[in-house]
Design a protein around this motif. Structure first.
Motif, PDB file in Angstrom:
ATOM      1  N   UNK A 113     -13.437  13.434 -19.481  1.00 36.84           N
ATOM      2  CA  UNK A 113     -14.223  14.366 -20.290  1.00 36.84           C
ATOM      3  C   UNK A 113     -14.866  15.471 -19.467  1.00 36.84           C
ATOM      4  N   UNK A 114     -14.922  15.287 -18.160  1.00 37.46           N
ATOM      5  CA  UNK A 114     -15.474  16.318 -17.273  1.00 37.46           C
ATOM      6  C   UNK A 114     -14.402  17.243 -16.712  1.00 37.46           C
ATOM      7  N   UNK A 115     -13.163  17.027 -17.151  1.00 36.04           N
ATOM      8  CA  UNK A 115     -12.071  17.868 -16.696  1.00 36.04           C
ATOM      9  C   UNK A 115     -11.453  17.432 -15.379  1.00 36.04           C
ATOM     10  N   UNK A 116     -11.891  16.313 -14.841  1.00 37.20           N
ATOM     11  CA  UNK A 116     -11.345  15.829 -13.571  1.00 37.20           C
ATOM     12  C   UNK A 116     -10.060  15.062 -13.818  1.00 37.20           C
ATOM     13  N   UNK A 117      -9.042  15.356 -13.000  1.00 30.51           N
ATOM     14  CA  UNK A 117      -7.758  14.683 -13.135  1.00 30.51           C
ATOM     15  C   UNK A 117      -7.720  13.382 -12.324  1.00 30.51           C
ATOM     16  N   UNK A 118      -7.048  12.391 -12.890  1.00 30.03           N
ATOM     17  CA  UNK A 118      -6.881  11.111 -12.219  1.00 30.03           C
ATOM     18  C   UNK A 118      -5.387  10.806 -12.124  1.00 30.03           C
ATOM     19  N   UNK A 119      -4.953  10.367 -10.950  1.00 29.45           N
ATOM     20  CA  UNK A 119      -3.534  10.166 -10.676  1.00 29.45           C
ATOM     21  C   UNK A 119      -3.213   8.680 -10.538  1.00 29.45           C
ATOM     22  N   UNK A 120      -2.161   8.261 -11.211  1.00 32.99           N
ATOM     23  CA  UNK A 120      -1.679   6.891 -11.095  1.00 32.99           C
ATOM     24  C   UNK A 120      -0.228   6.953 -10.635  1.00 32.99           C
ATOM     25  N   UNK A 121       0.001   6.600  -9.366  1.00 34.97           N
ATOM     26  CA  UNK A 121       1.322   6.724  -8.760  1.00 34.97           C
ATOM     27  C   UNK A 121       2.172   5.489  -9.056  1.00 34.97           C
ATOM     28  N   UNK A 122       3.407   5.722  -9.433  1.00 30.59           N
ATOM     29  CA  UNK A 122       4.293   4.647  -9.854  1.00 30.59           C
ATOM     30  C   UNK A 122       5.205   4.174  -8.716  1.00 30.59           C
ATOM     31  N   UNK A 123       5.700   2.954  -8.872  1.00 27.22           N
ATOM     32  CA  UNK A 123       6.622   2.398  -7.883  1.00 27.22           C
ATOM     33  C   UNK A 123       8.073   2.685  -8.240  1.00 27.22           C
ATOM     34  N   UNK A 124       8.335   2.896  -9.519  1.00 28.09           N
ATOM     35  CA  UNK A 124       9.714   3.069  -9.954  1.00 28.09           C
ATOM     36  C   UNK A 124       9.746   4.003 -11.153  1.00 28.09           C
ATOM     37  N   UNK A 125      10.861   4.014 -11.852  1.00 26.29           N
ATOM     38  CA  UNK A 125      10.995   4.896 -12.999  1.00 26.29           C
ATOM     39  C   UNK A 125      11.934   6.047 -12.701  1.00 26.29           C
ATOM     40  N   UNK A 126      12.398   6.666 -13.755  1.00 29.50           N
ATOM     41  CA  UNK A 126      13.317   7.784 -13.604  1.00 29.50           C
ATOM     42  C   UNK A 126      12.604   9.001 -13.014  1.00 29.50           C
ATOM     43  N   UNK A 127      13.314   9.824 -12.256  1.00 29.88           N
ATOM     44  CA  UNK A 127      12.700  11.050 -11.725  1.00 29.88           C
ATOM     45  C   UNK A 127      12.416  12.045 -12.847  1.00 29.88           C
ATOM     46  N   UNK A 128      11.456  12.901 -12.621  1.00 35.96           N
ATOM     47  CA  UNK A 128      11.151  13.959 -13.578  1.00 35.96           C
ATOM     48  C   UNK A 128      12.312  14.952 -13.643  1.00 35.96           C
ATOM     49  N   UNK A 129      12.254  15.854 -14.582  1.00 37.81           N
ATOM     50  CA  UNK A 129      13.293  16.881 -14.697  1.00 37.81           C
ATOM     51  C   UNK A 129      13.367  17.714 -13.421  1.00 37.81           C
ATOM     52  N   UNK A 130      12.196  18.082 -12.892  1.00 37.16           N
ATOM     53  CA  UNK A 130      12.174  18.902 -11.676  1.00 37.16           C
ATOM     54  C   UNK A 130      12.756  18.149 -10.490  1.00 37.16           C
ATOM     55  N   UNK A 131      12.396  16.867 -10.353  1.00 33.12           N
ATOM     56  CA  UNK A 131      12.917  16.084  -9.240  1.00 33.12           C
ATOM     57  C   UNK A 131      14.413  15.833  -9.411  1.00 33.12           C
ATOM     58  N   UNK A 132      14.854  15.614 -10.653  1.00 29.96           N
ATOM     59  CA  UNK A 132      16.284  15.443 -10.909  1.00 29.96           C
ATOM     60  C   UNK A 132      17.064  16.670 -10.459  1.00 29.96           C
ATOM     61  N   UNK A 133      16.551  17.846 -10.792  1.00 30.23           N
ATOM     62  CA  UNK A 133      17.205  19.087 -10.379  1.00 30.23           C
ATOM     63  C   UNK A 133      17.240  19.198  -8.854  1.00 30.23           C
ATOM     64  N   UNK A 134      16.130  18.835  -8.209  1.00 30.51           N
ATOM     65  CA  UNK A 134      16.066  18.924  -6.749  1.00 30.51           C
ATOM     66  C   UNK A 134      17.052  17.956  -6.102  1.00 30.51           C
ATOM     67  N   UNK A 135      17.148  16.751  -6.641  1.00 33.59           N
ATOM     68  CA  UNK A 135      18.091  15.760  -6.106  1.00 33.59           C
ATOM     69  C   UNK A 135      19.533  16.242  -6.257  1.00 33.59           C
ATOM     70  N   UNK A 136      19.843  16.804  -7.414  1.00 34.44           N
ATOM     71  CA  UNK A 136      21.191  17.327  -7.645  1.00 34.44           C
ATOM     72  C   UNK A 136      21.465  18.534  -6.750  1.00 34.44           C
ATOM     73  N   UNK A 137      20.454  19.340  -6.548  1.00 35.17           N
ATOM     74  CA  UNK A 137      20.591  20.507  -5.656  1.00 35.17           C
ATOM     75  C   UNK A 137      20.940  20.045  -4.238  1.00 35.17           C
TER      76      UNK A 137
END
Length: 261
Positions: A113-137
């Motif tokens: 509610x204060x606008x602060x971002x919180x990050x939860x890093x994952x161990x697995x899962x599919x890559x994002x669209x951007x990462x997929x493009x980078x991997x293919x590149x």
């Protein structure tokens, strides 16, 4: 009036030099399944495709996301454009650009509610669209370039790009000879997937955007696993610790001194 004219000429000359320098990064794009990855590429001076050159990938932060193929050069480009660096360390430097509707890393982000971002890093899962493009590149476009030295691939980034650096390392094991991450983060349980890559980690102790504890936790796990790494914390830096990191004269020589076995 004469003084004003002189100042204008100097300023115009500086702008021209800056513009021409930034233009040394050649515009390119990579398209995969209808999605586009904008890319800027800096080739060595006197580039000769018959020679072998190291590859340096640089991943920008969230603020430079988009599709203009310009903003990704905001931070870090000048470090690679330095005349001494280009003279002593000829390399192919690539700045891809992440779309605003994607992210380099597969991380869950919530905002309180204060606008602060919180990050939860994952161990697995599919890559994002951007990462997929980078991997293919990497696999399709760059793999065809015979002038790239496969034992000398490097990656680094800041903030979101620091997070993306860790993710790229774990998704492309045995691909990179060394890496650096500035004010990024990852799940420490992922460290085992890239603990064989020499790493230089940076973070500002006063960072109120990405908690410096993320970097400290990664460093602690690297230490526990007996990995080769360097950790530099800046006591007075907030999130923009990349300014201090880029000022480290040993950063690029250290990075490029490594070769994948």
């Amino acid at each position: 009036m004469k003084a004003v004219l002189v100042c204008f000429i100097i300023a115009f000359g500086f702008f021209q030099t800056y513009a021409q320098t930034k233009a040394d990064f050649v515009k390119d794009e990579f398209i995969y399944k209808g999605d586009t990855l904008p890319v800027r590429v800096l080739y060595p001076k006197d580039f000769n495709p018959a020679n072998k050159y190291p590859l340096v990938l640089f991943l920008h932060g969230r603020g430079e996301s988009g599709s203009d193929n310009e903003k990704q050069l905001m931070h870090g480009a000048n470090m690679f454009l330095d005349s001494a660096f280009r003279q002593d360390y000829p390399a192919v430097v690539v700045f891809p650009q992440c779309a605003t509707d994607s992210y380099w890393a597969n991380v869950k982000i919530t905002t309180d509610q204060n606008g602060k971002r919180h990050f939860s890093f994952r161990k697995s899962g599919k890559p994002t669209k951007a990462m997929t493009l980078l991997l293919k590149y990497l696999d399709e476009r760059l793999a065809d370039n015979l002038y790239l030295d496969r034992q000398r691939y490097y990656v680094g980034g800041l903030s979101m790009g620091g997070m993306g650096t860790y993710e790229l390392l774990r998704r492309k094991r045995h691909k990179f000879a060394a890496a650096f991450a500035i004010c990024g983060g990852d799940n420490p349980k992922n460290v085992k997937k890239y603990d064989d890559v020499p790493l230089w980690l940076f973070h500002g102790e006063k960072d109120d955007v990405v908690d410096p504890q993320f970097t400290k936790n990664i460093a602690a796990e690297l230490e526990r696993r007996g990995a080769t790494y360097k950790l530099t914390l800046y006591p007075n830096d907030n999130h923009n610790s990349w300014d201090s990191a880029f000022a480290e004269k040993d950063l690029l020589p250290w990075l490029l001194s490594h070769r994948r076995k």
